[in-house]
Design a protein around this motif. Structure first.
Motif, PDB file in Angstrom:
ATOM      1  N   GLY A 164       0.792  -1.215   0.000  1.00 16.09           N
ATOM      2  CA  GLY A 164       0.000   0.000   0.000  1.00 16.09           C
ATOM      3  C   GLY A 164       0.823   1.263   0.000  1.00 16.09           C
ATOM      4  N   LEU A 165       2.006   1.204  -0.606  1.00 18.79           N
ATOM      5  CA  LEU A 165       2.914   2.342  -0.617  1.00 18.79           C
ATOM      6  C   LEU A 165       3.322   2.660  -2.049  1.00 18.79           C
ATOM      7  CD1 LEU A 165       5.181   1.214   2.342  1.00 18.79           C
ATOM      8  CD2 LEU A 165       3.800   3.294   2.344  1.00 18.79           C
ATOM      9  N   PRO A 166       3.676   3.914  -2.332  1.00 12.53           N
ATOM     10  CA  PRO A 166       4.184   4.240  -3.667  1.00 12.53           C
ATOM     11  C   PRO A 166       5.581   3.675  -3.865  1.00 12.53           C
ATOM     12  CG  PRO A 166       4.315   6.159  -2.239  1.00 12.53           C
ATOM     13  CD  PRO A 166       3.563   5.110  -1.471  1.00 12.53           C
ATOM     14  N   GLU A 185      -1.354   6.471   8.868  1.00  8.26           N
ATOM     15  CA  GLU A 185      -2.001   6.365   7.562  1.00  8.26           C
ATOM     16  C   GLU A 185      -1.693   7.588   6.701  1.00  8.26           C
ATOM     17  OE1 GLU A 185      -4.236   4.657   4.534  1.00  8.26           O
ATOM     18  OE2 GLU A 185      -3.330   3.842   6.357  1.00  8.26           O
ATOM     19  N   GLU A 186      -1.611   8.767   7.331  1.00 17.59           N
ATOM     20  CA  GLU A 186      -1.243   9.976   6.595  1.00 17.59           C
ATOM     21  C   GLU A 186       0.163   9.835   6.001  1.00 17.59           C
ATOM     22  OE1 GLU A 186      -1.545  13.332   9.161  1.00 17.59           O
ATOM     23  OE2 GLU A 186      -3.644  12.948   9.684  1.00 17.59           O
ATOM     24  N   ARG A 187       1.081   9.317   6.786  1.00 15.66           N
ATOM     25  CA  ARG A 187       2.442   9.121   6.283  1.00 15.66           C
ATOM     26  C   ARG A 187       2.432   8.153   5.100  1.00 15.66           C
ATOM     27  NH1 ARG A 187       3.555   8.772  11.860  1.00 15.66           N
ATOM     28  NH2 ARG A 187       3.818   6.498  11.719  1.00 15.66           N
ATOM     29  N   ARG A 188       1.655   7.103   5.217  1.00 15.01           N
ATOM     30  CA  ARG A 188       1.591   6.131   4.119  1.00 15.01           C
ATOM     31  C   ARG A 188       1.070   6.790   2.850  1.00 15.01           C
ATOM     32  NH1 ARG A 188      -1.739   3.310   1.361  1.00 15.01           N
ATOM     33  NH2 ARG A 188      -3.532   4.177   2.467  1.00 15.01           N
ATOM     34  N   GLU A 189       0.037   7.615   2.977  1.00 12.83           N
ATOM     35  CA  GLU A 189      -0.518   8.293   1.808  1.00 12.83           C
ATOM     36  C   GLU A 189       0.467   9.295   1.218  1.00 12.83           C
ATOM     37  OE1 GLU A 189      -4.109   9.951   3.240  1.00 12.83           O
ATOM     38  OE2 GLU A 189      -5.214   8.047   3.230  1.00 12.83           O
ATOM     39  N   ARG A 190       1.320   9.863   2.043  1.00  9.60           N
ATOM     40  CA  ARG A 190       2.324  10.821   1.570  1.00  9.60           C
ATOM     41  C   ARG A 190       3.563  10.121   1.017  1.00  9.60           C
ATOM     42  NH1 ARG A 190       3.244  13.872   6.975  1.00  9.60           N
ATOM     43  NH2 ARG A 190       4.979  14.832   5.852  1.00  9.60           N
ATOM     44  N   GLY A 191       3.601   8.792   1.132  1.00  5.92           N
ATOM     45  CA  GLY A 191       4.766   8.057   0.674  1.00  5.92           C
ATOM     46  C   GLY A 191       5.939   8.164   1.619  1.00  5.92           C
ATOM     47  N   ARG A 249       5.328  -2.119   8.503  1.00  2.00           N
ATOM     48  CA  ARG A 249       4.825  -2.365   7.136  1.00  2.00           C
ATOM     49  C   ARG A 249       5.458  -3.620   6.536  1.00  2.00           C
ATOM     50  NH1 ARG A 249       0.432   0.852   7.336  1.00  2.00           N
ATOM     51  NH2 ARG A 249       0.955   3.049   7.652  1.00  2.00           N
TER      52      ARG A 249
END
Length: 950
Positions: free
Chosen positions: A123-125, A322-328, A338
């Motif tokens: 779920g990460l870029p 989750e915010e960090r994950r969305e920001r990559g 992770r």
């Protein structure tokens, strides 16, 4: 002299013979853990069971990974030269050339690689960015501040925060709780803290009536005393308790009663009697019962408030992850969580990764986070079943090799868990009784040092005793060369005075003893290839468990004219030079910080005396360089003007440039040359600039960020990642914390600071991993209901870890171990007291006399030294040589030059350093003349498409 055979050679042979067996290697201090790992890797390669691209070796630090990579290459090359079988030799030669294809790295680097291999499943870029500690700590603070600033009535978490602050919780404590929960977000994500809602208002009127009852007895006081005064002062509190209309009113009144002065004072002779009972005794009894009831109500209310706040912050840290994950972005903790989730939750990924590697070696297993252990076991499991607890998974034969020493587990603050170590060892040994390998032969220390260590920690009276899962089982060390004696000495003892006097005495005697050691030229190097020699300053290391006595130690070393170098970050940030510089930067960053401003004015940079500061204030001057007032004290006025100019220009220069500006304009750099140890002073100043530069590289270039981060380092005793740099031609005594010394060794180790008492500050979070319970505490007042139960075990674990820290310290010594036994009165619970009992008077342990105070340096000696320096002719010849060299360099550098990559790496030869002596890993690769830089450039040129458009 030939060495005797290694006593545990049979165990060491198992590492290279039993290649199809999963091994759990317990290797004591100095027994060669790295050598054990390398020997197994080499054996597996020689047998044809391992290729480099199918190897994973996880280490604790980047430096350890680099060392292991070099050792593996050297081991492969050495084995290839000695191999008699052509096939084995070919495999070893190939592996030596392909070492860089192996994953020999830290756990964080390995987890990052896993996530980049399978970013979609995680779920990460694909271009995820690791949020380093430097920037991560500031990002956490910013996220908290944003949440706190947005709190408003009705917002999630607003009510429990309001109630907690009403009950005395400060905002900085909230930040501390948020930071702790964020560091452990994987543990707290499913945690809950049930607490019964506090209903205090129904009971407060009755409490108020009890206080009124005591007030009504005041006329029976025959001679007003302290008790009369304090009870009379409760009239307003009693009224607030009686009239509380809301829950908030009731809580505020109860807290006012809690904070009122104690009523346990007073003399019964000053009071009359009522119904045959002395009124003083009656008031004390009533107020004690009243206060106890009020305290119980407030404690219940605080527990409920903390539970509400913790749940709100728990939701916030999970959302923040989750915010960090969305920001990559991924923090170091995110990498572990992770990666573990990736391997645990995706069977196809797990199968792919398991098929990718044939061997996973984990070094320093005693200091691993449970997430790391779970990841390793899942990658090596013969059969994976999510229904089976990961601690019960069984690795495929020969795929896993774990190396560690539970006696050196000292990183609980990084979530290392000795109970986990014991659980994994037990599971692996139950699956295969031959899994356990124990290495006990110590190749580092002399015989007497080993005997002292065994006496202190082993046996019935030894320190390393405790329940399973709390303390390691002590396995006695064995000296490999018993004819090499070494020495153990003690000095100091109980000081019948305050702790402050004791610390000064210990620093004085430690420095005097080091001076004596150097003057007498203690012999070191016995048993080495070069043979015994006279010790030098860099052979001596002063170890301390904390920086409590650092300033006294610095002064004592300076009085003894001993050059020293601090090699721990937590020590460097505590030095006066760095504190002075930080106060200046803080005042430049924040004009409203009056404390930092006054501290900056008092530094050598501005030199304002206390008298001048008092005059400034007396003339109605303000502690502000933006609005200084009308005072005219010249030195203070000039300093404030300088700080104002720095503040105005702070955004036009980088932080390192600002540091350089302060050091230059305030002549701190020039003043360092007047110090008898200028290199160390400049090194400390350089440390601040380098930390700011590293922070800027991580995306935090502002002065505010740099100051916040450096202040955080000064408060964080766990920060010890700064490696000592080469002092060049200036030999120095080394000073470092025990944590920073882990994995190192020193010819002469001087152990001090053992007279400190156990820390009274309790951790914010304690965990019971078996029951899945997480309990919290903030300060002395706020705690969740289950805290006391878990904290009792936590205290036991902390005591056991202190013993292991002492073991690490004592086993750093190679030739001589010197132990300071200073402690203040009533210091029976200190490490110094316990070692005094176990060491002093023991056969082979010497009582050392540090000697007296050092004589002051005589001016005649200084003048004589100057007179014997270079003559005028020497100066003239040196100047002419410098000018000639300058002309040659200008002529050479004025031409367009072409140079190969290897030539760049060999540039040191121009300065007289032979290329073969340069600090290049490649020089240890036999059979290759290239440097690391040259080989890297050629490798790129062989693979890059030069015809591709840029």
């Amino acid at each position: 002299m030939s060495r005797p055979p290694v006593a545990d050679q049979a165990e060491r042979d198992r590492l290279v013979d039993e290649l199809r067996t999963t091994l759990f290697v317990e290797a004591g201090a100095g027994t060669g853990k790295t050598t054990a790992v390398v020997s197994r890797i080499v054996a597996m390669v020689a047998s044809g069971g391992l290729r480099m691209e199918r190897l994973v070796a996880i280490t604790f630090t980047i430096a350890a990974a680099g060392e292991l990579r070099v050792r593996v290459r050297e081991g492969l090359e050495s084995a290839a030269r000695d191999a008699t079988d052509a096939g084995a030799r070919a495999r070893l030669v190939t592996a030596a050339a392909e070492v860089d294809r192996a994953r020999i790295e830290t756990i964080h680097a390995f987890c990052s690689a896993l996530l980049r291999m399978h970013p979609l499943e995680a779920g990460l870029p694909p271009d995820l960015e690791t949020l380093a500690d430097l920037a991560g700590a500031l990002d956490v603070r910013e996220r908290f501040r944003r949440w706190f600033d947005e709190l408003s009535p009705g917002a999630p978490g607003a009510e429990p925060v309001r109630r907690a602050m009403l009950l005395g919780l400060r905002p900085e404590r909230l930040l501390e709780l948020f930071t702790t929960l964020n560091d452990n977000w994987d543990l707290v994500a499913a945690a809950g803290w049930p607490a019964a809602a506090a209903h205090t208002r129904p009971r407060t009127p009755a409490i108020g009536e009890e206080v009124d009852r005591c007030i009504a007895l005041l006329p029976h006081c025959l001679a007003p005393d302290e008790l009369h005064q304090r009870i009379d002062g409760l009239r307003v509190v009693a009224a607030r308790l009686r009239d509380a209309a809301t829950e908030d009113d009731a809580l505020a009144a109860l807290i006012a009663l809690e904070r009122s002065p104690s009523t346990g004072v007073g003399n019964q002779r000053n009071w009359g009697t009522v119904d045959g009972e002395n009124v003083c005794r009656t008031i004390k009894a009533v107020m004690k019962a009243t206060r106890d009831e009020a305290a119980a109500l407030v404690r219940s209310a605080r527990a409920a408030a903390l539970a509400g706040v913790a749940e709100a912050l728990r939701d916030l840290v999970v959302a923040y992850a989750e915010e960090r994950r969305e920001r990559g972005l991924v923090s170091y903790q995110d990498l572990l969580v992770r990666a573990r989730d990736l391997v645990r939750d995706h069977a196809d990924v797990r199968a792919t990764l398991s098929a990718r590697w044939d061997m996973v070696a984990v070094d320093e297993f005693q200091d691993t986070d449970p997430l790391q252990a779970e990841l390793a076991l899942r990658l090596c499991a013969a059969v994976e079943d999510r229904a089976v607890p990961w601690t019960e998974l069984r690795p495929a034969a020969g795929r896993l090799c774990v190396v560690g020493d539970p006696k050196q587990s000292i990183y609980r603050f990084r979530r290392a868990d000795i109970a986990l170590y014991a659980a994994v060892e037990r599971a692996l040994v139950e699956a295969d009784p031959r899994a356990r390998v124990r290495l006990a032969v110590n190749f580092r220390s002399g015989r007497r040092i080993i005997e002292a260590v065994n006496a202190v920690f082993g046996g019935d009276g030894g320190l390393m005793t405790g329940a399973a899962g709390v303390q390691a089982e002590y396995v006695p060390l064995v000296a490999h060369a018993p004819e090499i004696d070494g020495s153990v000495g003690v000095f100091g003892g109980p000081v019948d005075d305050t702790a402050a006097v004791m610390w000064r005495d210990e620093a004085r005697d430690t420095a005097a003893l080091v001076r004596r050691i150097l003057d007498e030229g203690w012999r070191v190097g016995e048993g080495t290839a070069d043979g015994p020699r006279r010790c030098t300053p860099q052979d001596v290391c002063i170890l301390m468990p904390s920086r409590t006595n650092l300033r006294n130690m610095e002064r004592a070393l300076e009085r003894n004219r001993l050059r020293y170098r601090l090699e721990s970050g937590s020590l460097i940030v505590a030095t006066q030079e760095v504190r002075d510089l930080l106060n200046i930067l803080r005042s430049v960053d924040d004009p409203t910080d009056e404390v930092a401003l006054v501290a900056a004015l008092r530094t050598p940079a501005f030199g304002c005396s206390d008298v001048e500061l008092v005059r400034w204030r007396a003339e109605r001057g303000r502690w502000s360089y933006q609005r200084p007032g009308d005072a005219t004290e010249p030195r203070v006025a000039a300093a404030l003007a300088e700080l104002r100019d720095l503040h105005r220009g702070r955004h036009r220069m980088t932080v390192p440039r600002l540091v350089d500006e302060v050091l230059s304009t305030r002549l701190l750099r020039a003043a360092a040359f007047d110090d008898w140890r200028p290199r160390e002073t400049r090194r400390r100043h350089r440390f601040v600039a380098e930390q700011a530069r590293a922070l800027a590289r991580s995306g935090r270039p502002s002065l505010h960020d740099a100051v916040e981060y450096l202040e955080r380092l000064s408060r964080d005793p766990a920060y010890d990642s700064v490696a000592g740099e080469d002092a060049g031609e200036e030999p120095c005594v080394r000073v470092m914390t025990i944590h920073a010394a882990k994995g190192l060794e020193f010819p002469i180790t001087v152990l001090t600071g053992l007279g400190r008492r156990p820390a009274s500050r309790r951790p914010v979070l304690v965990v019971d991993r078996v029951a899945g319970a997480v309990e919290l505490r903030l300060g002395a007042d706020f705690a969740t209901p289950g805290w006391e139960r878990l904290d009792a075990r936590e205290k036991e674990m902390e005591t056991a870890e202190r013993v292991r820290l002492l073991y690490v310290a004592m086993t750093r010594a190679r030739d001589h171990l010197v132990v300071g036994l200073f402690r203040a009165r009533h210091g029976d619970e200190t490490d110094a007291a316990r070692l005094d009992t176990l060491l002093r008077g023991r056969e082979g342990v010497v009582e050392l006399d540090p000697g007296g105070e050092p004589p002051p340096p005589a001016r005649a000696q200084m003048e004589l030294a100057y007179a014997e320096g270079p003559t005028v002719d020497d100066h003239r010849a040196g100047e002419e040589a410098w000018l000639r060299r300058r002309r040659e360099l200008l002529a050479a550098l004025g031409e367009l030059r072409a140079m190969t990559a290897t030539g760049v790496a060999h540039a040191d030869a121009e300065a007289g350093m032979p290329p073969e002596l340069a600090d290049d890993v490649a020089r240890s690769r036999r059979g290759r003349a290239a440097t690391s830089l040259g080989r890297a450039v050629h490798a790129v040129l062989q693979t890059v498409d030069l015809a591709a458009p840029v």
